[in-house]
Design an enzyme around this catalytic site. Sequence first.
Site, PDB file in Angstrom:
ATOM      1  N   ASP A 127       0.910  -1.093  -0.034  1.00 21.42           N
ATOM      2  CA  ASP A 127      -0.083   0.111   0.011  1.00 21.42           C
ATOM      3  C   ASP A 127       0.899   1.326   0.078  1.00 21.42           C
ATOM      4  O   ASP A 127       1.335   1.691  -1.045  1.00 21.42           O
ATOM      5  CB  ASP A 127      -1.062  -0.038   1.127  1.00 21.42           C
ATOM      6  CG  ASP A 127      -1.958   1.179   1.254  1.00 21.42           C
ATOM      7  OD1 ASP A 127      -2.137   1.946   0.313  1.00 21.42           O
ATOM      8  OD2 ASP A 127      -2.596   1.387   2.296  1.00 21.42           O
ATOM      9  N   LYS A 155      -1.901  -1.688  -4.245  1.00 21.94           N
ATOM     10  CA  LYS A 155      -2.791  -0.823  -4.436  1.00 21.94           C
ATOM     11  C   LYS A 155      -2.314   0.573  -4.911  1.00 21.94           C
ATOM     12  O   LYS A 155      -1.428   1.278  -4.730  1.00 21.94           O
ATOM     13  CB  LYS A 155      -3.029  -0.407  -2.882  1.00 21.94           C
ATOM     14  CG  LYS A 155      -4.204  -1.142  -2.304  1.00 21.94           C
ATOM     15  CD  LYS A 155      -4.309  -0.745  -0.721  1.00 21.94           C
ATOM     16  CE  LYS A 155      -5.338  -1.502  -0.111  1.00 21.94           C
ATOM     17  NZ  LYS A 155      -5.716  -1.008   1.148  1.00 21.94           N
TER      18      LYS A 155
HETATM   19  P1  5GP Z   1       2.132  -0.641   3.675  1.00 25.81           P
HETATM   20  O1  5GP Z   1       3.273  -0.765   4.867  1.00 25.81           O
HETATM   21  O2  5GP Z   1       2.748  -0.952   2.281  1.00 25.81           O
HETATM   22  O3  5GP Z   1       1.512   0.680   3.785  1.00 25.81           O
HETATM   23  O4  5GP Z   1       1.141  -1.927   3.987  1.00 25.81           O
HETATM   24  C1  5GP Z   1       1.260  -3.081   3.687  1.00 25.81           C
HETATM   25  C2  5GP Z   1       0.629  -3.996   4.862  1.00 25.81           C
HETATM   26  O5  5GP Z   1      -0.714  -3.587   5.388  1.00 25.81           O
HETATM   27  C3  5GP Z   1       0.485  -5.273   4.048  1.00 25.81           C
HETATM   28  O6  5GP Z   1       1.438  -6.098   4.420  1.00 25.81           O
HETATM   29  C4  5GP Z   1      -0.848  -5.864   4.847  1.00 25.81           C
HETATM   30  O7  5GP Z   1      -0.510  -6.519   5.936  1.00 25.81           O
HETATM   31  C5  5GP Z   1      -1.658  -4.631   5.196  1.00 25.81           C
HETATM   32  N1  5GP Z   1      -2.659  -4.218   4.377  1.00 25.81           N
HETATM   33  C6  5GP Z   1      -2.762  -3.059   3.537  1.00 25.81           C
HETATM   34  N2  5GP Z   1      -3.734  -2.940   2.706  1.00 25.81           N
HETATM   35  C7  5GP Z   1      -4.555  -3.954   3.221  1.00 25.81           C
HETATM   36  C8  5GP Z   1      -5.857  -4.369   2.802  1.00 25.81           C
HETATM   37  O8  5GP Z   1      -6.443  -3.892   1.854  1.00 25.81           O
HETATM   38  N3  5GP Z   1      -6.220  -5.428   3.398  1.00 25.81           N
HETATM   39  C9  5GP Z   1      -5.638  -6.211   4.501  1.00 25.81           C
HETATM   40  N4  5GP Z   1      -6.216  -7.275   4.996  1.00 25.81           N
HETATM   41  N5  5GP Z   1      -4.345  -5.641   4.868  1.00 25.81           N
HETATM   42  C10 5GP Z   1      -3.779  -4.809   4.233  1.00 25.81           C
END
Ligand code: 5GP
Length: 206
Positions: A127, A155
């Site tokens: 994300d 995303k």
């Molecule tokens: P980032 O650190 O890239 O912002 O987020 C990554 C982590 O957040 C992912 O590994 C996941 O565990 C969680 N995450 C982000 N978006 C989602 C989502 O739409 N659904 C779920 N279940 N987890 C998410």
Amino acid sequence: MNSRVLLASLIIFSGAMYCMENSSDLTIDDFKPLITSHEIQSAIKRTAEEISRDYKGKSLTLVMIIKGAIHLTSDLMRNLTIPATLEYIQASSYGQNGTTPGKLSLFGIERLNLAGKDVLVVDDILDTGETLYETTCELRKQCPASLKTLVLLKKFPSDPKKHDPLNMKKYSDYPIFSIGNEFVIGYGLDYKEKFRELPDIWVKKN
Ligand code: 5GP
Ligand code: MG
């Protein structure tokens, strides 16, 4: 009011509050199907073939980020045609927050020994990129021979169809699907620890 009546009222009140809190939890009816199990399996097979070509003659160390990447890593590993070993670390940012991220915590990196190894970090979804960025920074300190990343989902804030695969490669070496800026569950991804068992990926209805 005597103390027994007061205690009974308190118990009833806190019970009602607990039920109200849980009734606001999302159920599967709040989600709709987004990516089928068949689409996931075909895409993983194609990616595993690409990885097997890229690492031909080498052996790969997969570092699975649990819990979300459990099915992905298992399906990927079974489709590789090169030797591979498996390690895992834990990253969590959502916890009991449900659909909004909190503070990122990483566990289990210090007990790995990745020096001289060809490492591929496997994560469920990218994300903001903070999880993969922090993870790869920490893993790089162990001096692996190479370090790449694979994510099942990337995303994007706007229409995912506008993003071509080459652009996706900016975020991860092996990105598999791009999706919009919505909350998804299934195939390892949870909502408050639920729904990881679903074979398909589902998206929260608006
Ligand atoms: P980032 O650190 O890239 O912002 O987020 C990554 C982590 O957040 C992912 O590994 C996941 O565990 C969680 N995450 C982000 N978006 C989602 C989502 O739409 N659904 C779920 N279940 N987890 C998410
Ligand atoms: Mg994750």
